[in-house]
Design an enzyme around this catalytic site. Structure first.
Site, PDB file in Angstrom:
ATOM      1  N   ASN A  10       1.041  -1.195   0.108  1.00 34.25           N
ATOM      2  CA  ASN A  10      -0.014  -0.019   0.221  1.00 34.25           C
ATOM      3  C   ASN A  10       0.937   1.203   0.109  1.00 34.25           C
ATOM      4  O   ASN A  10       1.588   1.658   1.113  1.00 34.25           O
ATOM      5  CB  ASN A  10      -0.844  -0.137   1.271  1.00 34.25           C
ATOM      6  CG  ASN A  10      -1.818   1.268   1.551  1.00 34.25           C
ATOM      7  OD1 ASN A  10      -1.665   2.262   0.625  1.00 34.25           O
ATOM      8  ND2 ASN A  10      -2.315   1.462   2.685  1.00 34.25           N
ATOM      9  N   TRP A  11       0.819   1.911  -1.207  1.00 31.03           N
ATOM     10  CA  TRP A  11       1.804   3.060  -1.111  1.00 31.03           C
ATOM     11  C   TRP A  11       1.413   4.250  -0.544  1.00 31.03           C
ATOM     12  O   TRP A  11       2.004   5.483  -0.614  1.00 31.03           O
ATOM     13  CB  TRP A  11       2.308   3.366  -2.842  1.00 31.03           C
ATOM     14  CG  TRP A  11       2.841   2.104  -3.462  1.00 31.03           C
ATOM     15  CD1 TRP A  11       3.163   1.033  -3.017  1.00 31.03           C
ATOM     16  CD2 TRP A  11       3.210   2.298  -4.905  1.00 31.03           C
ATOM     17  NE1 TRP A  11       3.761   0.220  -4.032  1.00 31.03           N
ATOM     18  CE2 TRP A  11       3.752   0.921  -5.077  1.00 31.03           C
ATOM     19  CE3 TRP A  11       3.025   3.123  -5.845  1.00 31.03           C
ATOM     20  CZ2 TRP A  11       4.051   0.629  -6.594  1.00 31.03           C
ATOM     21  CZ3 TRP A  11       3.262   2.640  -7.356  1.00 31.03           C
ATOM     22  CH2 TRP A  11       3.803   1.402  -7.396  1.00 31.03           C
ATOM     23  N   HIS A  93      -9.423   0.933   5.273  1.00 27.70           N
ATOM     24  CA  HIS A  93      -8.029   1.204   5.895  1.00 27.70           C
ATOM     25  C   HIS A  93      -8.268   2.220   7.069  1.00 27.70           C
ATOM     26  O   HIS A  93      -9.128   3.026   6.934  1.00 27.70           O
ATOM     27  CB  HIS A  93      -7.026   1.825   5.047  1.00 27.70           C
ATOM     28  CG  HIS A  93      -5.689   1.706   5.451  1.00 27.70           C
ATOM     29  ND1 HIS A  93      -5.197   2.669   6.286  1.00 27.70           N
ATOM     30  CD2 HIS A  93      -4.805   0.753   5.182  1.00 27.70           C
ATOM     31  CE1 HIS A  93      -3.971   2.494   6.623  1.00 27.70           C
ATOM     32  NE2 HIS A  93      -3.565   1.410   6.025  1.00 27.70           N
ATOM     33  N   GLU A 162      -5.105  -5.008  10.542  1.00 30.12           N
ATOM     34  CA  GLU A 162      -4.015  -4.319  10.806  1.00 30.12           C
ATOM     35  C   GLU A 162      -4.221  -3.343  12.270  1.00 30.12           C
ATOM     36  O   GLU A 162      -5.147  -2.379  12.080  1.00 30.12           O
ATOM     37  CB  GLU A 162      -4.076  -3.033   9.638  1.00 30.12           C
ATOM     38  CG  GLU A 162      -3.787  -3.912   8.436  1.00 30.12           C
ATOM     39  CD  GLU A 162      -3.182  -2.744   7.376  1.00 30.12           C
ATOM     40  OE1 GLU A 162      -2.195  -2.919   6.987  1.00 30.12           O
ATOM     41  OE2 GLU A 162      -3.985  -1.667   7.228  1.00 30.12           O
ATOM     42  N   SER A 199       3.793  -2.222  10.264  1.00 30.35           N
ATOM     43  CA  SER A 199       5.213  -2.224  10.446  1.00 30.35           C
ATOM     44  C   SER A 199       6.005  -3.639  10.118  1.00 30.35           C
ATOM     45  O   SER A 199       6.953  -3.723  10.482  1.00 30.35           O
ATOM     46  CB  SER A 199       5.457  -2.052  11.945  1.00 30.35           C
ATOM     47  OG  SER A 199       4.871  -0.613  12.144  1.00 30.35           O
TER      48      SER A 199
HETATM   49  P1  PGA Z   1       3.068  -0.002   7.660  1.00 29.00           P
HETATM   50  O1  PGA Z   1       1.700   0.420   7.021  1.00 29.00           O
HETATM   51  O2  PGA Z   1       3.559  -1.250   7.287  1.00 29.00           O
HETATM   52  O3  PGA Z   1       3.673   1.344   7.111  1.00 29.00           O
HETATM   53  O4  PGA Z   1       2.902   0.175   8.983  1.00 29.00           O
HETATM   54  C1  PGA Z   1       0.706  -0.486   6.878  1.00 29.00           C
HETATM   55  C2  PGA Z   1      -0.664  -0.105   6.219  1.00 29.00           C
HETATM   56  O5  PGA Z   1      -1.117   0.978   6.552  1.00 29.00           O
HETATM   57  O6  PGA Z   1      -1.291  -0.940   5.529  1.00 29.00           O
END
Ligand code: PGA
Length: 238
Positions: A10-11, A93, A162, A199
């Protein structure tokens, strides 16, 4: 780890179209012979059009509107996303939930996407405050129940767990906690693949991929750097 894991990047609001296209070309060239992992790139809307991906590489939008057309300034419909050749859309999200996206709207978006055969990556997760109050399961249960209300799940929806406190913080859940939460989600929604996001990086992927019930990863920060992203993909299937 699932036999054919999914690694999605996910950019967020990063990479201009040209930058995105060359990034995608680079990754596809360097991973020419992979076929036991599916890789999904989710650029901003501007980078979706003319993105040249071939299986096992796919593209995804980061959001969508639930109506097909109309007076919705700044929005993009599912059919517009499909027109760009995308196969997936990320819905729910936490960054969108935090700016006002409700379970009800998420439900409308998911319905709109699957009606048009666009696969959904449906994000759920608890905040730090909710984790501290020990109400993670109630929160996830509510997000699942309302988000998927009156939706028939086949292989059209992938869940992404998440935890909000893990996104962009460098902190990940404990292995046993994560196993248990994913198990809880899988019991709620039978036969649904569940990705972990928050992360993920080339170091912690070793521990994360050893968790049996995880079907793949949704990656933010580390998906925008070709070396880190390739490293994660390779470690996921090796
Ligand atoms: P991150 O983001 O890997 O930078 O923690 C994950 C996401 O928001 O899908």
């Amino acid at each position: 780890m699932n036999k054919k894991p999914i690694v999605a990047g996910n950019w967020k609001m990063n990479k201009h179209p040209k930058e995105g296209f060359s990034f995608v070309d680079e990754i596809q060239d360097l991973l020419l012979d992979i076929n036991h992992v599916s890789v999904i790139f989710a650029p901003p809307f501007t980078g979706l059009f003319e993105m040249n991906v071939n299986p096992p590489f796919y593209s995804a939008a980061q959001n969508c509107h639930w109506e097909n057309s109309g007076a919705f300034t700044g929005e993009i419909s599912v059919s517009m996303i499909k027109d760009c050749g995308a196969n997936y859309v990320i819905i729910g999200h936490s960054e969108n939930r935090q700016s006002g996206e409700t379970d009800k709207l998420i439900n409308l978006k998911i319905k709109s996407a699957i009606k048009s055969n666009l696969k959904v990556i449906f994000c759920i997760g608890e905040t730090l405050q909710q984790k501290r109050k020990k109400i993670t399961k109630q929160v996830l249960n509510k997000q699942i129940r309302f988000g998927l209300n009156k939706i028939k799940i086949k292989n059209n929806i992938i869940l992404a767990y998440e935890p909000v406190w893990s996104i962009g913080t460098g902190v990940i859940p404990k292995k046993n906690e994560l196993f248990e939460t994913i198990n809880f989600i899988k019991k709620k929604i039978n036969k649904c693949k569940v990705l972990y996001g928050g992360s993920v990086n080339p170091k912690n992927i070793i521990v994360l991929k050893s968790i049996d019930n995880i079907d793949g990863f949704l990656i933010g920060g580390a998906s925008q750097d070709p070396n880190k992203f390739i490293d994660i993909i390779k470690k996921t299937y090796n």
